[in-house]
Motif scaffolding. Sequence first.
Motif, PDB file in Angstrom:
ATOM      1  N   UNK A 133      13.739 -67.836 -48.513  1.00 41.35           N
ATOM      2  CA  UNK A 133      12.426 -67.567 -49.099  1.00 41.35           C
ATOM      3  C   UNK A 133      12.491 -67.608 -50.622  1.00 41.35           C
ATOM      4  N   UNK A 134      11.406 -68.077 -51.240  1.00 41.66           N
ATOM      5  CA  UNK A 134      11.341 -68.135 -52.690  1.00 41.66           C
ATOM      6  C   UNK A 134      11.424 -66.739 -53.291  1.00 41.66           C
ATOM      7  N   UNK A 135      10.912 -65.724 -52.577  1.00 40.22           N
ATOM      8  CA  UNK A 135      10.980 -64.346 -53.085  1.00 40.22           C
ATOM      9  C   UNK A 135      12.432 -63.893 -53.183  1.00 40.22           C
ATOM     10  N   UNK A 136      13.258 -64.245 -52.185  1.00 39.64           N
ATOM     11  CA  UNK A 136      14.673 -63.873 -52.201  1.00 39.64           C
ATOM     12  C   UNK A 136      15.389 -64.593 -53.351  1.00 39.64           C
ATOM     13  N   UNK A 154      17.349 -62.844 -56.497  1.00 40.05           N
ATOM     14  CA  UNK A 154      18.752 -63.117 -56.808  1.00 40.05           C
ATOM     15  C   UNK A 154      18.895 -63.680 -58.218  1.00 40.05           C
ATOM     16  N   UNK A 155      18.025 -64.612 -58.587  1.00 37.27           N
ATOM     17  CA  UNK A 155      18.113 -65.192 -59.929  1.00 37.27           C
ATOM     18  C   UNK A 155      17.881 -64.133 -61.006  1.00 37.27           C
ATOM     19  N   UNK A 156      16.980 -63.196 -60.744  1.00 35.75           N
ATOM     20  CA  UNK A 156      16.758 -62.097 -61.688  1.00 35.75           C
ATOM     21  C   UNK A 156      18.018 -61.225 -61.783  1.00 35.75           C
ATOM     22  N   UNK A 157      18.650 -60.968 -60.647  1.00 37.39           N
ATOM     23  CA  UNK A 157      19.868 -60.157 -60.635  1.00 37.39           C
ATOM     24  C   UNK A 157      21.001 -60.821 -61.400  1.00 37.39           C
ATOM     25  N   UNK A 207      17.540 -53.484 -59.483  1.00 36.20           N
ATOM     26  CA  UNK A 207      16.365 -53.453 -58.608  1.00 36.20           C
ATOM     27  C   UNK A 207      16.158 -54.797 -57.919  1.00 36.20           C
ATOM     28  N   UNK A 208      16.390 -55.874 -58.652  1.00 31.95           N
ATOM     29  CA  UNK A 208      16.222 -57.202 -58.082  1.00 31.95           C
ATOM     30  C   UNK A 208      17.235 -57.454 -56.966  1.00 31.95           C
ATOM     31  N   UNK A 209      18.491 -57.052 -57.184  1.00 31.73           N
ATOM     32  CA  UNK A 209      19.505 -57.227 -56.145  1.00 31.73           C
ATOM     33  C   UNK A 209      19.172 -56.399 -54.912  1.00 31.73           C
ATOM     34  N   UNK A 210      18.701 -55.176 -55.124  1.00 30.50           N
ATOM     35  CA  UNK A 210      18.301 -54.334 -53.994  1.00 30.50           C
ATOM     36  C   UNK A 210      17.132 -54.964 -53.237  1.00 30.50           C
ATOM     37  N   UNK A 211      16.221 -55.582 -53.978  1.00 33.79           N
ATOM     38  CA  UNK A 211      15.081 -56.251 -53.347  1.00 33.79           C
ATOM     39  C   UNK A 211      15.562 -57.436 -52.504  1.00 33.79           C
ATOM     40  N   UNK A 212      16.550 -58.172 -52.981  1.00 30.17           N
ATOM     41  CA  UNK A 212      17.092 -59.289 -52.207  1.00 30.17           C
ATOM     42  C   UNK A 212      17.712 -58.791 -50.906  1.00 30.17           C
ATOM     43  N   UNK A 213      18.433 -57.673 -50.969  1.00 29.25           N
ATOM     44  CA  UNK A 213      19.009 -57.089 -49.749  1.00 29.25           C
ATOM     45  C   UNK A 213      17.905 -56.746 -48.766  1.00 29.25           C
ATOM     46  N   UNK A 214      16.850 -56.112 -49.256  1.00 25.20           N
ATOM     47  CA  UNK A 214      15.753 -55.694 -48.386  1.00 25.20           C
ATOM     48  C   UNK A 214      15.044 -56.895 -47.765  1.00 25.20           C
ATOM     49  N   UNK A 219      16.336 -59.840 -47.141  1.00 26.93           N
ATOM     50  CA  UNK A 219      17.234 -60.391 -46.143  1.00 26.93           C
ATOM     51  C   UNK A 219      17.245 -59.568 -44.862  1.00 26.93           C
ATOM     52  N   UNK A 220      17.237 -58.258 -45.015  1.00 28.82           N
ATOM     53  CA  UNK A 220      17.217 -57.390 -43.837  1.00 28.82           C
ATOM     54  C   UNK A 220      15.935 -57.573 -43.043  1.00 28.82           C
ATOM     55  N   UNK A 221      14.800 -57.718 -43.743  1.00 28.37           N
ATOM     56  CA  UNK A 221      13.524 -57.888 -43.049  1.00 28.37           C
ATOM     57  C   UNK A 221      13.466 -59.200 -42.283  1.00 28.37           C
TER      58      UNK A 221
END
Length: 448
Positions: free
Chosen positions: A269-272, A276-279, A290-297, A299-301
């Motif tokens: 997904x472009x959101x992921x 990641x690019x922000x991280x 926060x960006x890395x945590x968002x990527x984890x979330x 991926x989990x979803x």
Amino acid sequence: MKRIAALALMLFAACTDIPEGPDPIRLTFPDMRRFDAASPGRAARPNSEIALDFIDLAFRMESGRELPVFSRFEGPVTVRVAGDVSDTMITDLEALLDRLRREAHIDIRRTESSDANIVIEAVPSRSLDRVAPNAACFVVPRVSSWAELRAARNTGALDWATVRQREKAAIFLPGDAAPQEIRDCLHEELAQALGPLNDLYRLPDSVFNDDNIHAVLTGFDMLILRTYYAAELQSGMSEAQVADRLPRILARFNPRGQRAGGQIPSSTSRAWITAIETALTNGSAGRRRQAAARAIAIGQSLGWTGTREGFANYAFGRLQIGNDATVALGAFNAAGRAYGQSAVTNIHSAHVAVQLAAFTLISGDAEATITIADEAIPVAEQHENAALLALLLMFKSEALELQGDSEKAAEVRLDSLGWGLYGFGTRDEVVSRLNEIASLAPQIAPTQ
């Protein structure tokens, strides 16, 4: 383009005061160590899966933009080098060209001619930074020099989507970088000049992945490039025409891949990707975490496992170093579990091993540190990552010192220096890493 690895191999102890270490002038260094340019291994996944990867690599760009037709060089390919290049770079380029001839069956050779198809120009890092701040190196079509690149910017000439048949391309890399970084740029950018223009985060076994885990072209990459130059394909073909021919081509080139079990990969997904690019970029540490945590979330979803799950956790762990060691360790363990699901991601696990070794060394667990290093060292060797190999050897050396085996520790440390020169470039850089790792080990009280 090969992106700057914002999280790669630059170390662990963000809050640790690093003591003065050995003077690089007095420390006896061996000659720089080098690999023999062997393939890290053959393509391991089913052809049905590889065919889908090929289409996404050949008909998409990193931005997600569609490419209207298949493009490649037609006929023999010539390569010329320009700029201030080292003997080491020339040796590495010749080894890469030899692999491309043997493994990808591409008719490619070096030339001194001014009309070479591909020009590889070494430029100062500061010049690269001004043109592409987040790239270690890059490739563009239709130009043959840095001067031509600057003149062609903002003209549309550098747009890969307008290329129907490749005739000319230029690779720009930092001539003042460490030998390994230059070699890594040669591998990825020459492969993209010849073939895929895309990078896919889902790929576990390829340099065509922005995680920068793989340092050199893999067996999968060579299969992709061999397929690119199969007689059944030609420039100007549509996606449907290429897809129709792929099964027969892959069956011929990779008979081991003719088996069941291939999976239909989900798109990233472009959101992921944005997270990641922000991280990975320079910026606020809190924003990057926060960006890395968002990527984890994300991926989990989506139920992701494997490469993308592992990399998001690895990035998050790196960003937690110096902020919350407990959270960092949990993220590295999660990355290790994700990568440990398959032998295809052994090199990914070896990168995590460096981080885990830091924690075991800090805790004074010499045996665990040696075990971690011993498991990862052969993997780093197989995948020709000298920087990673040097760090693992440095950890093992410090752990041996903790156990009181100074003679063996000195032997392992000496081995790390030769690989470190190739991986990090200078004696000062190697000594800096030696000192940083030494600072993690508990201080041993002198005997009375």
